[in-house]
Design a protein around this motif. Structure first.
Motif, mmCIF file in Angstrom:
data_model
loop_
_atom_site.group_PDB
_atom_site.id
_atom_site.type_symbol
_atom_site.label_atom_id
_atom_site.label_comp_id
_atom_site.label_asym_id
_atom_site.label_seq_id
_atom_site.Cartn_x
_atom_site.Cartn_y
_atom_site.Cartn_z
ATOM 1 N N GLY A 63 0.713 -1.264 -0.092
ATOM 2 C CA GLY A 63 -0.157 0.116 0.147
ATOM 3 C C GLY A 63 0.611 1.329 -0.156
ATOM 4 N N ASP A 66 -0.196 3.832 -2.928
ATOM 5 C CA ASP A 66 -1.457 4.735 -2.467
ATOM 6 C C ASP A 66 -0.913 5.763 -1.467
ATOM 7 O OD1 ASP A 66 -2.688 2.978 -4.123
ATOM 8 O OD2 ASP A 66 -3.648 1.789 -2.363
ATOM 9 N N THR A 67 -0.156 5.539 -0.349
ATOM 10 C CA THR A 67 0.384 6.493 0.525
ATOM 11 C C THR A 67 1.188 7.708 0.061
ATOM 12 O OG1 THR A 67 0.189 4.862 2.246
ATOM 13 C CG2 THR A 67 1.436 7.111 2.776
ATOM 14 N N ASP A 69 1.061 8.369 -3.476
ATOM 15 C CA ASP A 69 -0.037 9.422 -4.306
ATOM 16 C C ASP A 69 -1.018 10.320 -3.190
ATOM 17 O OD1 ASP A 69 1.005 8.016 -6.381
ATOM 18 O OD2 ASP A 69 -0.556 6.198 -6.558
ATOM 19 N N ALA A 70 -1.297 9.648 -2.213
ATOM 20 C CA ALA A 70 -2.199 10.490 -1.308
ATOM 21 C C ALA A 70 -1.339 11.687 -0.880
ATOM 22 C CB ALA A 70 -2.948 9.595 -0.401
ATOM 23 N N ARG A 95 8.346 3.731 0.909
ATOM 24 C CA ARG A 95 8.010 3.135 -0.453
ATOM 25 C C ARG A 95 9.437 2.585 -0.811
ATOM 26 N NH1 ARG A 95 5.549 5.276 -6.183
ATOM 27 N NH2 ARG A 95 5.347 3.310 -6.970
#
Length: 442
Positions: A63, A66-67, A69-70, A95
């Motif tokens: 995940g 996603d982190t 990108d957010a 990441r």
């Protein structure tokens, strides 16, 4: 306040995710270094860009993409918020850790610079972020300075102590590392603290207590990645003592938490090889290194190939040779597995060159062992012995360290050599000695 002894059953600790296990790429700040570049599976350096420099996928289940990108969307919405940029930097560093890909570190660097430009006074998040980034790039002295600044800014916040612990262990400052982890446990007794505690306990010859700490790391894990990391480390710990069945169960639990977790996959392959199923192990390693060509995994694959009786070193050996060439050229951090490969299967003089360079930045026992072994393979056993003794100085019950020391002592005609060589097999019945010098492919 609980002491570390009552908290995890032993002395204290460090290690982990950033400092001990990942080799994420040369720092642009180091003279002569180049930034990690896009690479193929056969040309990555250490874990620099492991799995491919241009890879944009994450370890399954992490995940972290996603982190990131957010966090990036938040900086777009609030470009003048220093905290938003710090959050992006930390997400990018995480990441890099979970994917074993150095590429996101450039994003982290840029985000931290932006955060400090917006708030350069009491920006704790950016200061500790700089320490995390420096650790990931093996600039441990720099990481230590950022961490100490962070502890002065906020003595009761945990992040700086985690950064400090990772830096001190790599610098070989074990008492200071222990103090940092103790403080981290006092402030935030969670998975990150217990994982670091486990490493120090193992390094200081207390594997039973290390296992207790790792079980607490599993129980307190807040994310699948934390759980997978702690489970894989439990597998490593148990496997290094010869308990293959229990090790396999923990590796499988790591994979249950994060499918395709590279250290879980490597652990299953290692257990398979230790059971003598070399063909199956070679197949498992082949799949692993195709997507995550870390020097450790590639070297293990080479050794399994040798055990199977296959000729030559195969594609894994070619990949390691390419990584050695890149390591010599880029001037950045050196994974000790590359030096072990060069010492055992290539040019020992190159191994000495690489580990002397790394020794300038990293004074932990792993680097001491690798440098000592490189010197021995290069025919300089008298020079090698002090490094082997230093590697043994913490009391780590490490079969490879014991064997290396015993082989060096045997070369020097020392009577204690036989005992250390016997201890290597006693510590881990699955231990296989390195190849004799005649088997090297120079």
């Amino acid at each position: 306040m609980k002491t570390l002894i009552s908290a995890v059953g032993g002395a204290a600790a460090v290690a982990g995710c950033v400092a001990g296990l990942l080799w994420l790429g040369p720092s642009p700040a180091r003279p002569g270094a180049t930034a990690p570049a896009a690479a193929t599976a056969t040309t990555t350096t250490g874990t620099d860009n492991a799995g491919g420099g241009s890879r944009d996928r994450d370890t399954a289940g992490s995940g972290s993409g996603d982190t990131v990108d957010a966090a990036r969307r938040r900086t777009e919405a609030y470009p003048d918020d220093p905290t938003a940029w710090t959050v992006l930097a930390r997400a990018a560093i995480e990441r890099a850790r979970t994917t074993l890909d150095a590429g996101p570190l450039d994003t982290a660097d840029q985000a931290l610079r932006r955060s400090l430009a917006l708030d350069g006074s009491r920006n704790y998040g950016a200061v500790t972020g700089l320490g995390m980034l420096a650790n990931a790039r093996h600039e441990f002295a720099e990481a230590r300075e950022h961490a100490l600044r962070g502890t002065r800014m906020a003595p009761d916040r945990p992040d700086a102590y985690a950064v400090l612990a990772d830096a001190e262990i790599q610098l070989g400052h074990y008492p200071a590392a222990r103090a940092a982890v103790q403080r981290l446990l006092d402030i935030a007794p969670a998975s990150a603290a217990y994982s670091r505690a486990a490493y120090d306990l193992e390094t200081h010859g207390r594997p039973t207590d290390a296992a207790i700490a790792l079980r607490r790391a599993v129980d307190s894990a807040a994310t699948p990645d934390e759980r997978a990391f702690a489970e894989a480390r439990l597998g490593d710990l148990l496997g290094s003592g010869g308990d293959l069945d229990k090790a396999e169960r923990h590796y499988q639990r790591a994979l249950d938490a994060v499918p395709d977790h590279p250290y879980g996959q490597a652990g299953i392959a290692r257990v398979t090889a230790a059971r003598g199923e070399t063909d199956a192990a070679r197949a498992l390693y082949g799949k692993l290194v195709a997507r995550t060509p870390l020097p450790q995994f590639l070297l293990e694959a080479v050794e399994v190939r040798r055990a199977s009786g296959a000729p030559g070193l195969g594609g894994e050996g070619a990949a390691l040779a390419a990584q050695v060439r890149l390591a010599r050229a880029d001037g950045g951090p050196v994974d000790p597995h590359l030096a072990l490969y060069a010492a055992d299967h290539g040019d020992p003089q190159v191994a000495v060159e690489l580990m002397r360079r790394e020794w300038q930045h990293t004074r932990g026992v792993v680097v001491a062992d690798a440098l000592g072994w490189a010197l021995h393979r290069a025919g300089r056993s008298e020079e090698a012995l002090p490094y082997a003794v230093r590697a043994a100085g913490t009391g780590w019950r490490n079969a490879l360290f014991r064997y290396h020391r015993g082989a060096i002592e045997r070369e020097l005609g020392m009577p204690e050599a036989a005992g250390h060589l016997r201890e290597a097999t006693a510590l881990n019945p699955s231990f296989t000695p390195p190849p004799p010098r005649a088997e090297r492919n120079d």
